[in-house]
Design an enzyme around this catalytic site. Structure first.
Site, mmCIF file in Angstrom:
data_model
loop_
_atom_site.group_PDB
_atom_site.id
_atom_site.type_symbol
_atom_site.label_atom_id
_atom_site.label_comp_id
_atom_site.label_asym_id
_atom_site.label_seq_id
_atom_site.Cartn_x
_atom_site.Cartn_y
_atom_site.Cartn_z
ATOM 1 N N HIS A 18 139.801 -34.610 20.389
ATOM 2 C CA HIS A 18 140.219 -33.359 19.738
ATOM 3 C C HIS A 18 140.095 -32.190 20.718
ATOM 4 O O HIS A 18 140.978 -31.339 20.796
ATOM 5 C CB HIS A 18 139.347 -33.045 18.517
ATOM 6 N N LYS A 42 138.833 -38.347 1.608
ATOM 7 C CA LYS A 42 137.832 -39.099 2.360
ATOM 8 C C LYS A 42 136.448 -38.510 2.064
ATOM 9 O O LYS A 42 136.322 -37.307 1.874
ATOM 10 C CB LYS A 42 138.085 -38.969 3.873
ATOM 11 N N ARG A 91 148.009 -40.994 19.815
ATOM 12 C CA ARG A 91 147.295 -41.870 20.760
ATOM 13 C C ARG A 91 148.127 -43.140 20.918
ATOM 14 O O ARG A 91 149.211 -43.105 21.472
ATOM 15 C CB ARG A 91 145.888 -42.167 20.224
ATOM 16 N N SER A 129 137.285 -40.397 15.324
ATOM 17 C CA SER A 129 136.070 -39.947 14.635
ATOM 18 C C SER A 129 135.444 -41.121 13.888
ATOM 19 O O SER A 129 134.220 -41.259 13.826
ATOM 20 C CB SER A 129 136.393 -38.839 13.636
HETATM 21 O O1 PNS Z 1 142.551 -35.646 10.932
HETATM 22 P P1 PNS Z 1 143.452 -36.197 9.876
HETATM 23 O O2 PNS Z 1 142.640 -36.723 8.729
HETATM 24 O O3 PNS Z 1 144.413 -37.224 10.422
HETATM 25 O O4 PNS Z 1 144.329 -34.968 9.334
HETATM 26 C C1 PNS Z 1 145.257 -35.132 8.300
HETATM 27 C C2 PNS Z 1 145.803 -33.767 7.793
HETATM 28 C C3 PNS Z 1 144.659 -32.861 7.393
HETATM 29 C C4 PNS Z 1 146.586 -33.113 8.903
HETATM 30 C C5 PNS Z 1 146.753 -34.073 6.584
HETATM 31 O O5 PNS Z 1 146.081 -34.865 5.666
HETATM 32 C C6 PNS Z 1 147.237 -32.804 5.887
HETATM 33 O O6 PNS Z 1 148.005 -32.057 6.433
HETATM 34 N N1 PNS Z 1 146.758 -32.564 4.650
HETATM 35 C C7 PNS Z 1 147.083 -31.400 3.876
HETATM 36 C C8 PNS Z 1 147.915 -31.720 2.645
HETATM 37 C C9 PNS Z 1 149.382 -31.824 2.980
HETATM 38 O O7 PNS Z 1 150.005 -30.905 3.476
HETATM 39 N N2 PNS Z 1 149.942 -33.004 2.691
HETATM 40 C C10 PNS Z 1 151.320 -33.318 2.953
HETATM 41 C C11 PNS Z 1 151.495 -33.880 4.357
HETATM 42 S S1 PNS Z 1 153.116 -34.449 4.616
#
Ligand code: PNS
Length: 162
Positions: A18, A42, A91, A129
């Site tokens: 990150h 989560k 990645r 993570s």
């Molecule tokens: O680190 P992560 O868990 O891969 O991050 C995922 C994240 C937070 C980027 C994604 O879950 C997100 O954007 N959530 C917010 C809700 C949202 O906008 N959902 C629609 C996505 S298409």
């Protein structure tokens, strides 16, 4: 025109992968807002408050980088803070399908925000993570995989000495 980018994620906890992405983003965009999702499904190891505090400390020397939380749709948050770019890291090939799906869905939801994919340094290609938490919980070393502050915090969480 200044370009503000949002780098969203769970950051439970922030890893060197990150950090690598944050630094690459800071070199490309005028401002980078690291945005921690507050209402995740989560069950996180670190509370949102802990993650904010840890992230703020590890980015404190990076100019034009700030840390905040968000809830609801990412594109709505991006629009609220006038960010025109969403940064996501890619990645291994396995990330691609999920990331493509999210990027296309976000594009459908908002035409004002563009997703930009960045690749971390090779050393972090297999870092996550989830693995950091698992290794640390089982008493393994995560030295070099997370910032020193996070290494210490993981040890405290798991009750491991030094
Ligand atoms: O680190 P992560 O868990 O891969 O991050 C995922 C994240 C937070 C980027 C994604 O879950 C997100 O954007 N959530 C917010 C809700 C949202 O906008 N959902 C629609 C996505 S298409």
């Amino acid at each position: 025109m200044k370009v503000r980018a949002v780098y969203p994620g769970t950051f439970d906890p922030v890893t060197n992968g990150h950090m690598d992405l944050i630094e690459r983003s800071a070199a490309l965009f005028d401002e980078v807002v690291v945005a921690i999702l507050s209402n995740t499904d989560k069950a996180p190891m670190f509370t949102v408050e802990e993650r904010v505090e840890m992230l703020e400390r590890v980015v404190k020397d990076l100019p034009h980088v700030s840390v905040t939380t968000f809830g609801g749709l990412l594109v709505d948050f991006a629009e609220q803070i006038n960010a025109s770019v969403i940064v996501r890291g890619i990645r291994a090939v396995s990330d691609y399908e999920y990331e493509l799906q999210m990027a296309m869905m976000n594009r459908r939801l908002s035409s004002k925000v563009e997703t930009v994919f960045l690749m971390p340094a090779e050393a972090y290609f297999y870092l996550s993570s989830r693995l950091v938490k698992e290794i640390s919980a089982l008493g393994g070393s995560v030295h070099g995989l997370v910032p020193p502050l996070i290494e210490r915090r993981l040890k405290i969480k798991h009750g491991h000495k030094s």
